[in-house]
Design a protein around this motif. Sequence first.
Motif, PDB file in Angstrom:
ATOM      1  N   ASP A  86      51.346  -6.000  16.198  1.00  0.00           N
ATOM      2  CA  ASP A  86      50.012  -5.798  16.756  1.00  0.00           C
ATOM      3  C   ASP A  86      49.177  -4.824  15.938  1.00  0.00           C
ATOM      4  O   ASP A  86      47.943  -4.924  15.924  1.00  0.00           O
ATOM      5  N   GLU A  87      49.836  -3.880  15.254  1.00  0.00           N
ATOM      6  CA  GLU A  87      49.084  -2.883  14.499  1.00  0.00           C
ATOM      7  C   GLU A  87      48.582  -3.405  13.147  1.00  0.00           C
ATOM      8  O   GLU A  87      47.859  -2.711  12.427  1.00  0.00           O
ATOM      9  N   ALA A  88      48.945  -4.658  12.805  1.00  0.00           N
ATOM     10  CA  ALA A  88      48.569  -5.220  11.507  1.00  0.00           C
ATOM     11  C   ALA A  88      47.535  -6.332  11.663  1.00  0.00           C
ATOM     12  O   ALA A  88      47.398  -6.949  12.719  1.00  0.00           O
ATOM     13  N   ILE A  89      46.807  -6.581  10.582  1.00  0.00           N
ATOM     14  CA  ILE A  89      45.804  -7.648  10.511  1.00  0.00           C
ATOM     15  C   ILE A  89      46.277  -8.671   9.487  1.00  0.00           C
ATOM     16  O   ILE A  89      46.730  -8.309   8.393  1.00  0.00           O
ATOM     17  N   LEU A  90      46.201  -9.952   9.839  1.00  0.00           N
ATOM     18  CA  LEU A  90      46.604 -11.026   8.924  1.00  0.00           C
ATOM     19  C   LEU A  90      45.372 -11.494   8.152  1.00  0.00           C
ATOM     20  O   LEU A  90      44.378 -11.942   8.743  1.00  0.00           O
ATOM     21  N   LEU A  91      45.457 -11.398   6.822  1.00  0.00           N
ATOM     22  CA  LEU A  91      44.334 -11.705   5.943  1.00  0.00           C
ATOM     23  C   LEU A  91      44.778 -12.616   4.811  1.00  0.00           C
ATOM     24  O   LEU A  91      45.972 -12.665   4.468  1.00  0.00           O
ATOM     25  N   PRO A  92      43.841 -13.335   4.190  1.00  0.00           N
ATOM     26  CA  PRO A  92      44.190 -14.012   2.943  1.00  0.00           C
ATOM     27  C   PRO A  92      44.503 -12.963   1.880  1.00  0.00           C
ATOM     28  O   PRO A  92      43.851 -11.911   1.826  1.00  0.00           O
TER      29      PRO A  92
END
Length: 464
Positions: A67-73
């Motif tokens: 939850d503390e992370a963001i999924l990005l290209p």
Amino acid sequence: MRKIFRAERTLVGSQLVPAGVEVDTETGTIVAVRTGVEYAAALARDAAAQMDPGHASTGALVVNVPDEAILLPANVDCHVHVNEPGRTAWEGFASATEAAAYGGIATIVDMPLNSIPPTTTTDALAVKRAVTAGQLFVDVGLWGGAVPENLGQLEELWAQGVCGFKCFLVDSGVPEFPPLLGADFGRAMAEVASFGGLMIVHAEDPDVLGSIPPWSSRRYADFLRSRPHEAEVRAVQTVIEQVRRHGTRAHILHVSSAQALEPIAQAKAEGLPLTAETCPHYLIFDSDAVPDGASEYKCCPPIRDPGNQRELWQGLIAGVLDCVVSDHSPSTVEEKTKGGGDLAQAWGGVSSLQVTFPSMVDAAAERGIGIERVSEWMSAGPARVAGLPGKGRLEAGADADLIWYEPGRAICIDGGRLAHRNKLTAYTGRVLSGSVRRTMIGGKTIFDGFDLAEPSGQLLRRGS
């Protein structure tokens, strides 16, 4: 094998939303990106089938992004000086691609100069490709070079898959990569237009720079005066004139002067095929804060004043500038500190590859700009410029190059611990609020926040 990466914050288009990114690890591509009702339905199907959290009802392996992370290209950096072969003591493919992986960059595009031989012939291109074997932690594309000696032969390099052609309008700093002066630049632009190629230009005007008296000084203000705004503006105007005349696709490298924004914007409004980039060091540092004798900040064109910096940010937001890239241009410490801080003698170039993305995220946040915009500027934007349509986006059919970015995973930059071969960097001592927790290529982890996988990066050709 199919994997589904699920995250509460996934960059889809221009927004962070809950999403599932399904990946085929055999092909290394994204199969589907599910959001909204479709994403909720997939979760409901799994719950109804009483699947354990590690598997979907379709049989795919589920990877839940914390939850503390963001999924990005994953990011794309289309302006990196790797310098191998020939000046491998400055940087090399192993060290550069390792640094890229740590920094959330899954693709770099290598500049043709500073290596010996420079990438200006098909034979030199073959040499460069050969030395990459077994060294690549991330994917690598290659720029070709345009110099007086290879005019009339550029299409041969284009046919071999280079992303385009780098040229200088002024002295490059290395004798084996001379500039295109006078009529040579027009000839090169006409030749590149004839086969639909791309010319990328170091835009400083030789007459303006040639009018500056010789100087020697540790004072940054003296160095700044030696590379005036006018040099960039006049060179940009020269490029635009040739684009208008021949229809050549062109890209302006490392825009440092905000005074160049207006002619670039006008050319775009005219419909000319022109793009432009800037670099983190122009957006993060300003001339008022650069210490005298601090050669780690020296680059050409130079870091300018705070007002100029604010205008560059505005140019990015407005879309006048298309992307942000590192222009990672390292050298040995001996070259960088030549003259004991005399900025006329020191090698020009900022070493930054590993830390550009988290540095930009923080700098943008200070100006109220979200990570969504930064990701666009440093992933999809550079991929478009370099002609790599599979990179820089979370969409079905794209390469499954992903990063997990953790906004609260703070780091303090210690140049001595970076993967760069030479550790002197202007970024030492900067405290960043977040950092990259995982980098993936083709859905497979190459950096997990602590450990690095074996080299598995691929050499790319234009259009990959």
